[in-house]
Design a protein around this motif. Sequence first.
Motif, PDB file in Angstrom:
ATOM      1  N   ALA A 137      18.031   2.953   0.631  1.00  0.00           N
ATOM      2  CA  ALA A 137      17.300   3.656   0.754  1.00  0.00           C
ATOM      3  C   ALA A 137      15.941   3.643   0.825  1.00  0.00           C
ATOM      4  O   ALA A 137      15.681   2.677  -0.744  1.00  0.00           O
ATOM      5  N   GLU A 138      14.839   3.451   1.052  1.00  0.00           N
ATOM      6  CA  GLU A 138      13.397   3.245   0.667  1.00  0.00           C
ATOM      7  C   GLU A 138      13.281   3.937  -0.198  1.00  0.00           C
ATOM      8  O   GLU A 138      12.988   5.457  -0.489  1.00  0.00           O
ATOM      9  N   GLU A 139      12.495   3.897  -1.230  1.00  0.00           N
ATOM     10  CA  GLU A 139      11.536   4.550  -1.759  1.00  0.00           C
ATOM     11  C   GLU A 139       9.853   4.586  -2.185  1.00  0.00           C
ATOM     12  O   GLU A 139       9.260   3.606  -1.898  1.00  0.00           O
ATOM     13  N   ILE A 140       9.449   5.843  -2.512  1.00  0.00           N
ATOM     14  CA  ILE A 140       7.974   5.890  -1.467  1.00  0.00           C
ATOM     15  C   ILE A 140       7.361   6.127  -3.053  1.00  0.00           C
ATOM     16  O   ILE A 140       7.494   6.479  -3.986  1.00  0.00           O
ATOM     17  N   ALA A 290       5.858  11.395  -4.008  1.00  0.00           N
ATOM     18  CA  ALA A 290       6.839  10.297  -3.505  1.00  0.00           C
ATOM     19  C   ALA A 290       7.880  10.681  -4.151  1.00  0.00           C
ATOM     20  O   ALA A 290       8.598  10.229  -3.558  1.00  0.00           O
ATOM     21  N   GLU A 291       7.787  11.276  -5.065  1.00  0.00           N
ATOM     22  CA  GLU A 291       9.726  11.586  -5.779  1.00  0.00           C
ATOM     23  C   GLU A 291      10.422  12.525  -4.988  1.00  0.00           C
ATOM     24  O   GLU A 291      11.080  12.156  -4.585  1.00  0.00           O
ATOM     25  N   SER A 292      10.290  13.549  -4.612  1.00  0.00           N
ATOM     26  CA  SER A 292      10.551  14.140  -3.714  1.00  0.00           C
ATOM     27  C   SER A 292      10.567  13.536  -2.137  1.00  0.00           C
ATOM     28  O   SER A 292      12.260  13.415  -1.475  1.00  0.00           O
ATOM     29  N   LYS A 293       9.968  12.164  -1.621  1.00  0.00           N
ATOM     30  CA  LYS A 293      10.251  11.674  -0.649  1.00  0.00           C
ATOM     31  C   LYS A 293      11.589  10.563  -0.708  1.00  0.00           C
ATOM     32  O   LYS A 293      12.771  10.365   0.244  1.00  0.00           O
ATOM     33  N   THR A 294      11.441  10.271  -1.401  1.00  0.00           N
ATOM     34  CA  THR A 294      12.587   9.401  -1.856  1.00  0.00           C
ATOM     35  C   THR A 294      13.476   9.755  -1.899  1.00  0.00           C
ATOM     36  O   THR A 294      14.527   9.281  -1.522  1.00  0.00           O
ATOM     37  N   LYS A 295      13.963  11.258  -2.691  1.00  0.00           N
ATOM     38  CA  LYS A 295      14.935  11.593  -3.326  1.00  0.00           C
ATOM     39  C   LYS A 295      15.769  11.810  -1.368  1.00  0.00           C
ATOM     40  O   LYS A 295      16.920  11.850  -1.114  1.00  0.00           O
ATOM     41  N   SER A 296      14.862  12.285  -0.688  1.00  0.00           N
ATOM     42  CA  SER A 296      15.084  12.776   0.860  1.00  0.00           C
ATOM     43  C   SER A 296      15.726  12.170   0.982  1.00  0.00           C
ATOM     44  O   SER A 296      17.010  11.515   2.273  1.00  0.00           O
ATOM     45  N   SER A 435      27.680   7.966  -5.353  1.00  0.00           N
ATOM     46  CA  SER A 435      27.112   7.008  -4.327  1.00  0.00           C
ATOM     47  C   SER A 435      26.158   5.740  -4.960  1.00  0.00           C
ATOM     48  O   SER A 435      25.682   6.034  -5.872  1.00  0.00           O
ATOM     49  N   GLU A 436      26.175   4.166  -4.873  1.00  0.00           N
ATOM     50  CA  GLU A 436      26.279   3.625  -4.817  1.00  0.00           C
ATOM     51  C   GLU A 436      24.630   3.600  -4.106  1.00  0.00           C
ATOM     52  O   GLU A 436      24.860   2.429  -2.852  1.00  0.00           O
ATOM     53  N   ILE A 437      23.071   3.627  -4.233  1.00  0.00           N
ATOM     54  CA  ILE A 437      22.258   3.526  -3.605  1.00  0.00           C
ATOM     55  C   ILE A 437      21.107   2.697  -4.102  1.00  0.00           C
ATOM     56  O   ILE A 437      20.649   2.481  -5.205  1.00  0.00           O
ATOM     57  N   ALA A 471      13.047  13.188   7.437  1.00  0.00           N
ATOM     58  CA  ALA A 471      13.059  12.335   8.331  1.00  0.00           C
ATOM     59  C   ALA A 471      14.490  11.195   7.789  1.00  0.00           C
ATOM     60  O   ALA A 471      14.438  10.777   6.395  1.00  0.00           O
ATOM     61  N   SER A 472      15.165  10.468   8.199  1.00  0.00           N
ATOM     62  CA  SER A 472      16.204  10.105   7.841  1.00  0.00           C
ATOM     63  C   SER A 472      15.785   8.259   7.859  1.00  0.00           C
ATOM     64  O   SER A 472      15.435   7.901   8.337  1.00  0.00           O
ATOM     65  N   ASP A 473      16.505   7.777   6.573  1.00  0.00           N
ATOM     66  CA  ASP A 473      16.552   6.575   6.346  1.00  0.00           C
ATOM     67  C   ASP A 473      17.738   6.030   6.099  1.00  0.00           C
ATOM     68  O   ASP A 473      18.243   6.568   4.299  1.00  0.00           O
ATOM     69  N   ALA A 474      18.369   4.930   6.657  1.00  0.00           N
ATOM     70  CA  ALA A 474      19.615   4.906   6.613  1.00  0.00           C
ATOM     71  C   ALA A 474      20.014   3.165   6.549  1.00  0.00           C
ATOM     72  O   ALA A 474      19.136   2.751   6.913  1.00  0.00           O
TER      73      ALA A 474
END
Length: 475
Positions: A137-140, A290-296, A435-437, A471-474
């Motif tokens: 997952a992308e870290e913002i 940024a934390e909220s987007k990373t969590k999303s 899960s392992e992220i 937005a989905s980031d996978a």
Amino acid sequence: MKVTLEKLPASQIGFDIQVEGAKSQAIYDRIVKDLTRTIQVPGFRKGKAPKQLVLRQVGTDRIRVNVLEELIEKALEEALKENKEVQEKALGNFELVSDLTELVVGFVPGQEISFKAAIDVDPEVTLPRHKGFTVHAEEIKPDFAKVDSTLHSFQVRKSTLVPVEDRPIQVDDVATIDLKVIDLETGEPIEDAGEEDFQLDVNEKAFIPEVVRAIIGANLDQVIELESTFPEEYYPEEYVGKPIRYVITIKTIKGRELPALDDEFAQSISDKQTIAELRELLETQVIEEAESKTKSNQQNAVLNAITAEIEFDIPKTLIQQELDFLVRQQVNFLEQQVDPTMLKQLFTKELVEEMRRLSYPEAITRIKRKIALDEIIKREGLQVDQVQLKEKVDNAMEYFREQGQSQTIDRKKLIAVVTEEILTENALDWLVENSEIELVAEGSLAEKAQPPQISETEVAPDGTVTIEATASDAE
């Protein structure tokens, strides 16, 4: 009555029903009796006409249709009550499988009749695993440049305009221009597309970007010509995409005198007493964003992983309900943007059908995600904290009271909505924790396939109801 059940594709249960003649005869006799009592036949007082004359006036075909419709409705209700297991899983209403016209033609009151119907039920889910996923997952990272840009935007709002004659146009100036738009195919100006003495904020977000870029650096009384194509979302619509020439005459230039970034400025735009406190607040907001987007991104990554494994037949009822919701969202948004009179003209049957078609992929994604989270809730026995539930419901009710809407809110329904929201959030948190992220740099996953954006409706802690797009980031 005899009922035979059959498992059908698309998460449906088929009902093959045989109804004895006595039931149809009883319905027929009652309907005829009611008609005899209520129909006015010429030459007779109401309720006194012979039955045959009443039947002739009403029409035997119409009576048979009424009898058959009531018979089918009652038979289906009874069949569903007798099959509790199906009733508990039923979604929506019955769909008549047998051809109604053929049933009407062959129907004789007092004789046995058979027909088939089907009803959607909760899908049977196959999910080999519901935890232990490994995803990226992308870290913002916080973009602290937004602090300066935010402060600058407030400076612009608070600025004083001063006439300028000794320099060219700069960003954030205000220019008065004459704008002509020429149709290159005819050489004639396009009526309604241009404007004289048009006051323009020199900012690409404020007007057509290429026009704004063209006048930056221009001097007073200068004429600029620029060939382009007519932009989308501008009037008249019939010219969109056609070759044009902009002819821009600079008539006046006004610069902005920006207020100083001091404590007085901070107090004028916020409840903070110093510019340092205001900067600290804005920096905190940037970090939280940024934390909220990373969590999303983390949530979407694990959701994509689990929905890739889940298997089930999607009932048509769920698809229709989800499409209804997505179209309603779009309508609600447009109601806030478009004049009501224009909105009525805009929303044709064809447009709504096109909106449903375009929303179909998102509807399927949303259904899969919900079913997957419901499966986690069921398997892990996740519960709602009653204190949290009460607090959220009370906050929501307080919000509705402030909006003058509390009288229209059913508290029981609100509790059900908030309960589902909390359970969904709990399931998401549980899935992330189990899960392992691996967090990767922002933009590193951008080229990989992404599902459509998913909109979530939620009641915020302060009681406000919001629609949030994520937005989905996978991996």
